[in-house]
Design a protein around this motif. Structure first.
Motif, mmCIF file in Angstrom:
data_model
loop_
_atom_site.group_PDB
_atom_site.id
_atom_site.type_symbol
_atom_site.label_atom_id
_atom_site.label_comp_id
_atom_site.label_asym_id
_atom_site.label_seq_id
_atom_site.Cartn_x
_atom_site.Cartn_y
_atom_site.Cartn_z
ATOM 1 N N ILE A 159 -24.192 32.931 32.648
ATOM 2 C CA ILE A 159 -25.350 32.050 32.839
ATOM 3 C C ILE A 159 -24.934 30.591 32.627
ATOM 4 O O ILE A 159 -25.353 29.692 33.357
ATOM 5 C CB ILE A 159 -26.483 32.445 31.881
ATOM 6 C CG1 ILE A 159 -27.003 33.852 32.237
ATOM 7 C CG2 ILE A 159 -27.626 31.428 31.928
ATOM 8 C CD1 ILE A 159 -27.976 34.424 31.226
ATOM 9 N N ALA A 160 -24.084 30.369 31.618
ATOM 10 C CA ALA A 160 -23.603 29.018 31.333
ATOM 11 C C ALA A 160 -22.861 28.437 32.537
ATOM 12 O O ALA A 160 -22.985 27.243 32.847
ATOM 13 C CB ALA A 160 -22.701 29.030 30.105
ATOM 14 N N ALA A 161 -22.111 29.283 33.226
ATOM 15 C CA ALA A 161 -21.308 28.818 34.355
ATOM 16 C C ALA A 161 -22.165 28.334 35.518
ATOM 17 O O ALA A 161 -21.676 27.596 36.386
ATOM 18 C CB ALA A 161 -20.376 29.934 34.827
ATOM 19 N N LEU A 162 -23.449 28.693 35.523
ATOM 20 C CA LEU A 162 -24.354 28.215 36.569
ATOM 21 C C LEU A 162 -24.638 26.721 36.441
ATOM 22 O O LEU A 162 -25.058 26.078 37.399
ATOM 23 C CB LEU A 162 -25.672 28.987 36.513
ATOM 24 C CG LEU A 162 -25.636 30.461 36.897
ATOM 25 C CD1 LEU A 162 -26.941 31.150 36.510
ATOM 26 C CD2 LEU A 162 -25.382 30.612 38.393
ATOM 27 N N ARG A 163 -24.485 26.185 35.222
ATOM 28 C CA ARG A 163 -24.708 24.759 34.944
ATOM 29 C C ARG A 163 -26.135 24.329 35.268
ATOM 30 O O ARG A 163 -26.377 23.292 35.878
ATOM 31 C CB ARG A 163 -23.723 23.880 35.731
ATOM 32 C CG ARG A 163 -22.258 24.198 35.541
ATOM 33 C CD ARG A 163 -21.796 24.028 34.125
ATOM 34 N NE ARG A 163 -22.131 22.701 33.606
ATOM 35 C CZ ARG A 163 -22.079 22.372 32.313
ATOM 36 N NH1 ARG A 163 -21.758 23.288 31.413
ATOM 37 N NH2 ARG A 163 -22.378 21.154 31.924
ATOM 38 N N MET A 164 -27.104 25.130 34.832
ATOM 39 C CA MET A 164 -28.511 24.816 35.082
ATOM 40 C C MET A 164 -29.299 24.512 33.828
ATOM 41 O O MET A 164 -30.419 24.012 33.912
ATOM 42 C CB MET A 164 -29.175 25.970 35.842
ATOM 43 C CG MET A 164 -28.637 26.169 37.237
ATOM 44 S SD MET A 164 -29.508 27.475 38.135
ATOM 45 C CE MET A 164 -28.576 27.476 39.675
ATOM 46 N N ALA A 165 -28.763 24.811 32.652
ATOM 47 C CA ALA A 165 -29.494 24.588 31.410
ATOM 48 C C ALA A 165 -29.740 23.098 31.202
ATOM 49 O O ALA A 165 -28.852 22.269 31.408
ATOM 50 C CB ALA A 165 -28.729 25.172 30.220
ATOM 51 N N GLY A 166 -30.954 22.774 30.795
ATOM 52 C CA GLY A 166 -31.347 21.378 30.614
ATOM 53 C C GLY A 166 -32.243 20.892 31.737
ATOM 54 O O GLY A 166 -32.952 19.891 31.565
ATOM 55 N N GLY A 167 -32.204 21.582 32.867
ATOM 56 C CA GLY A 167 -33.127 21.277 33.964
ATOM 57 C C GLY A 167 -33.165 19.817 34.368
ATOM 58 O O GLY A 167 -32.200 19.259 34.891
ATOM 59 N N THR A 168 -34.284 19.166 34.101
ATOM 60 C CA THR A 168 -34.498 17.780 34.552
ATOM 61 C C THR A 168 -33.857 16.738 33.646
ATOM 62 O O THR A 168 -33.861 15.553 33.985
ATOM 63 C CB THR A 168 -36.012 17.486 34.639
ATOM 64 O OG1 THR A 168 -36.599 17.665 33.332
ATOM 65 C CG2 THR A 168 -36.703 18.412 35.630
ATOM 66 N N ILE A 169 -33.311 17.150 32.504
ATOM 67 C CA ILE A 169 -32.711 16.182 31.569
ATOM 68 C C ILE A 169 -31.501 15.536 32.226
ATOM 69 O O ILE A 169 -30.643 16.211 32.798
ATOM 70 C CB ILE A 169 -32.298 16.876 30.257
ATOM 71 C CG1 ILE A 169 -33.523 17.496 29.571
ATOM 72 C CG2 ILE A 169 -31.615 15.883 29.320
ATOM 73 C CD1 ILE A 169 -33.173 18.375 28.380
ATOM 74 N N GLU A 170 -31.419 14.226 32.131
ATOM 75 C CA GLU A 170 -30.306 13.488 32.708
ATOM 76 C C GLU A 170 -29.307 13.113 31.625
ATOM 77 O O GLU A 170 -29.669 12.730 30.519
ATOM 78 C CB GLU A 170 -30.811 12.241 33.424
ATOM 79 C CG GLU A 170 -31.716 12.553 34.618
ATOM 80 C CD GLU A 170 -32.128 11.311 35.377
ATOM 81 O OE1 GLU A 170 -31.750 10.198 34.930
ATOM 82 O OE2 GLU A 170 -32.817 11.440 36.407
ATOM 83 N N GLY A 171 -28.022 13.228 31.955
ATOM 84 C CA GLY A 171 -26.976 12.919 30.998
ATOM 85 C C GLY A 171 -26.740 14.056 30.035
ATOM 86 O O GLY A 171 -27.333 15.134 30.133
ATOM 87 N N TYR A 172 -25.821 13.852 29.114
ATOM 88 C CA TYR A 172 -25.499 14.825 28.061
ATOM 89 C C TYR A 172 -25.001 16.150 28.643
ATOM 90 O O TYR A 172 -25.148 17.210 28.027
ATOM 91 C CB TYR A 172 -26.710 15.094 27.165
ATOM 92 C CG TYR A 172 -27.321 13.846 26.579
ATOM 93 C CD1 TYR A 172 -26.731 13.198 25.485
ATOM 94 C CD2 TYR A 172 -28.474 13.289 27.129
ATOM 95 C CE1 TYR A 172 -27.276 12.038 24.947
ATOM 96 C CE2 TYR A 172 -29.029 12.131 26.606
ATOM 97 C CZ TYR A 172 -28.420 11.508 25.517
ATOM 98 O OH TYR A 172 -28.969 10.359 24.987
ATOM 99 N N GLY A 173 -24.427 16.116 29.833
ATOM 100 C CA GLY A 173 -23.928 17.328 30.454
ATOM 101 C C GLY A 173 -24.996 18.166 31.121
ATOM 102 O O GLY A 173 -24.714 19.277 31.592
ATOM 103 N N CYS A 174 -26.232 17.644 31.192
ATOM 104 C CA CYS A 174 -27.343 18.375 31.809
ATOM 105 C C CYS A 174 -27.388 18.079 33.314
ATOM 106 O O CYS A 174 -26.908 17.036 33.757
ATOM 107 C CB CYS A 174 -28.661 17.989 31.156
ATOM 108 S SG CYS A 174 -28.739 18.388 29.384
ATOM 109 N N PRO A 175 -27.989 18.970 34.096
ATOM 110 C CA PRO A 175 -27.922 18.812 35.557
ATOM 111 C C PRO A 175 -28.774 17.696 36.126
ATOM 112 O O PRO A 175 -28.498 17.208 37.218
ATOM 113 C CB PRO A 175 -28.386 20.177 36.085
ATOM 114 C CG PRO A 175 -29.201 20.761 34.984
ATOM 115 C CD PRO A 175 -28.580 20.267 33.713
#
Length: 384
Positions: A51-67
């Motif tokens: 799931i982590a490899a999908l790189r979707m956690a954080g959704g709309t959050i910008e920066g900090y490694g979020c998508p």
């Protein structure tokens, strides 16, 4: 046939790509195994790195490694998780929407730097501890207490129905201080006095672990308090900001049930013909699709409002109220179309039928959502 009004045309290429990538992942990794986990009431921990490899956690959050994806893309992600399985949707929703958004909206720069990157990588799992044994709909009256003691805060109290709490690296605990104000506190894994016990006996969302929490003089550093939370209104702001994704999750459950019912009706024969050829079944399928299409339209507009900052608490509650009720009806019709086979896990609808009861209730019951909407349209608060 679940895009009857060709709404896919309204999506951007990026939004379609995110949806399709997650759908493919769920079909390959979640659907083949989830019924077993659900039946055993076991969370599929080994899937977390994938799931982590999908790189979707954080959704709309910008920066900090979020998508930093659009609000519509975030909604589609919630929809696809729920379309595959309600338990996995809950795991992701608690971590990415409630926990990460709380830190993003109310945390200090240091807290964001400390937690959001590892949470985006799922190296750290988050939980959101608001509900208590005696306070669900009236969470505003929560009793968990916190007091200042030098350079620490001391928290005591109980929480219930806290998703991910037993495996979380950080739990956001909402507690009331000596002046009566509600604040958020980051409690890290292994903190003395904090005990999370997995709840048993659930008949819904069995493949995600929810916990009873007991806190006895739990000490956290003063810098673990979320500085952006001054009172319960700020907590409600997080709930309103993330609640639109619950409407998308209800849509995902409805889609899955409809698709299963349609496929079953086309291959199941009775009296020498596919049951899809009978008027009673066709009427059910048509009405299910009508509700789904209306839900899709509302979700898309809701995400547009969230994207440009015009989403209100009432708007989010209206969608959750409507979609949860409609999805509950659609899942029920799907189970009926499948007949006796509708209560077998192998056909998935039985799991959806059970899980929909939880989605109908969590993050605000149908009645509470109705009152939030009514408060916005009448100017009178009936929630006491």
């Amino acid at each position: 046939m679940t895009d009857f009004y060709l709404l896919d045309e309204k999506l951007t290429d990026d939004e379609r790509a995110i949806r399709d990538r997650l759908r493919a992942f769920c079909e390959a990794e979640i659907m083949p195994v989830i019924n077993g986990y659900w039946e055993r009431a076991e969370f599929p921990l080994q899937l977390v790195p994938k799931i982590a490899a999908l790189r979707m956690a954080g959704g709309t959050i910008e920066g900090y490694g979020c998508p930093g994806m659009s609000a519509t893309a975030a909604g589609l992600v919630s929809m696809e998780w729920a379309r595959a399985d309600g338990s996995m949707g809950t795991f992701y929703g608690v971590h990415s929407n409630l926990a990460m958004q709380s830190i993003a909206m109310l945390g200090s720069d240091e807290q964001k730097e400390r937690w959001l990157p590892p949470m985006a990588d799922l190296d750290a799992i988050g939980a959101f501890a608001l509900t208590e044994p005696e306070h669900g709909s009236d969470a505003v009256h929560l009793e968990s207490s916190v007091r200042r003691d030098g350079d620490e805060y001391v928290i005591s109290g109980r929480k219930r129905w806290i998703g991910n709490a037993s495996i979380a690296d950080v739990v956001i605990v909402w507690a009331r201080d000596e002046d009566g104000h509600v604040g958020g506190y980051l409690v890290e894994k292994g903190t003395p006095g904090f005990e999370a016990t997995v709840m048993t006996g659930k008949t819904a969302l069995r493949a995600v672990w929810q916990a009873d929490i007991t806190m006895t003089d739990v000490r956290v550093p003063a810098e673990n308090r979320l500085p952006g939370c001054r009172n319960f209104r700020d907590v409600a702001g997080v709930l309103a900001r993330t609640r639109y994704t619950v409407a998308w999750r209800a849509l995902g459950m409805a889609l899955a049930a409809y698709e299963a019912a349609l496929a079953y009706a086309q291959r199941r024969e009775q009296f020498g013909k596919p049951i899809a050829s009978y008027q009673l079944v066709q009427d059910k399928l048509s009405r299910m699709l009508a509700e789904i299409t209306a839900m899709q339209l509302l979700c898309l507009r809701l995400s547009e409002l969230a994207e440009d900052g015009r989403l209100t608490a009432g708007m989010a509650s209206l969608a959750k109220m409507n979609h949860a009720a409609k999805a509950r009806e659609i899942v029920g019709l799907a189970r009926d179309i499948l007949g006796g086979n509708g209560i077998l896990l192998e056909n998935h609808v039985a799991r959806q039928h059970a899980d929909m009861e939880a989605i109908f209730t969590f993050e605000g019951t149908d009645s509470i959502q109705s009152l939030i909407v009514a408060r916005e349209i009448t100017g009178h608060n009936a929630i006491t």
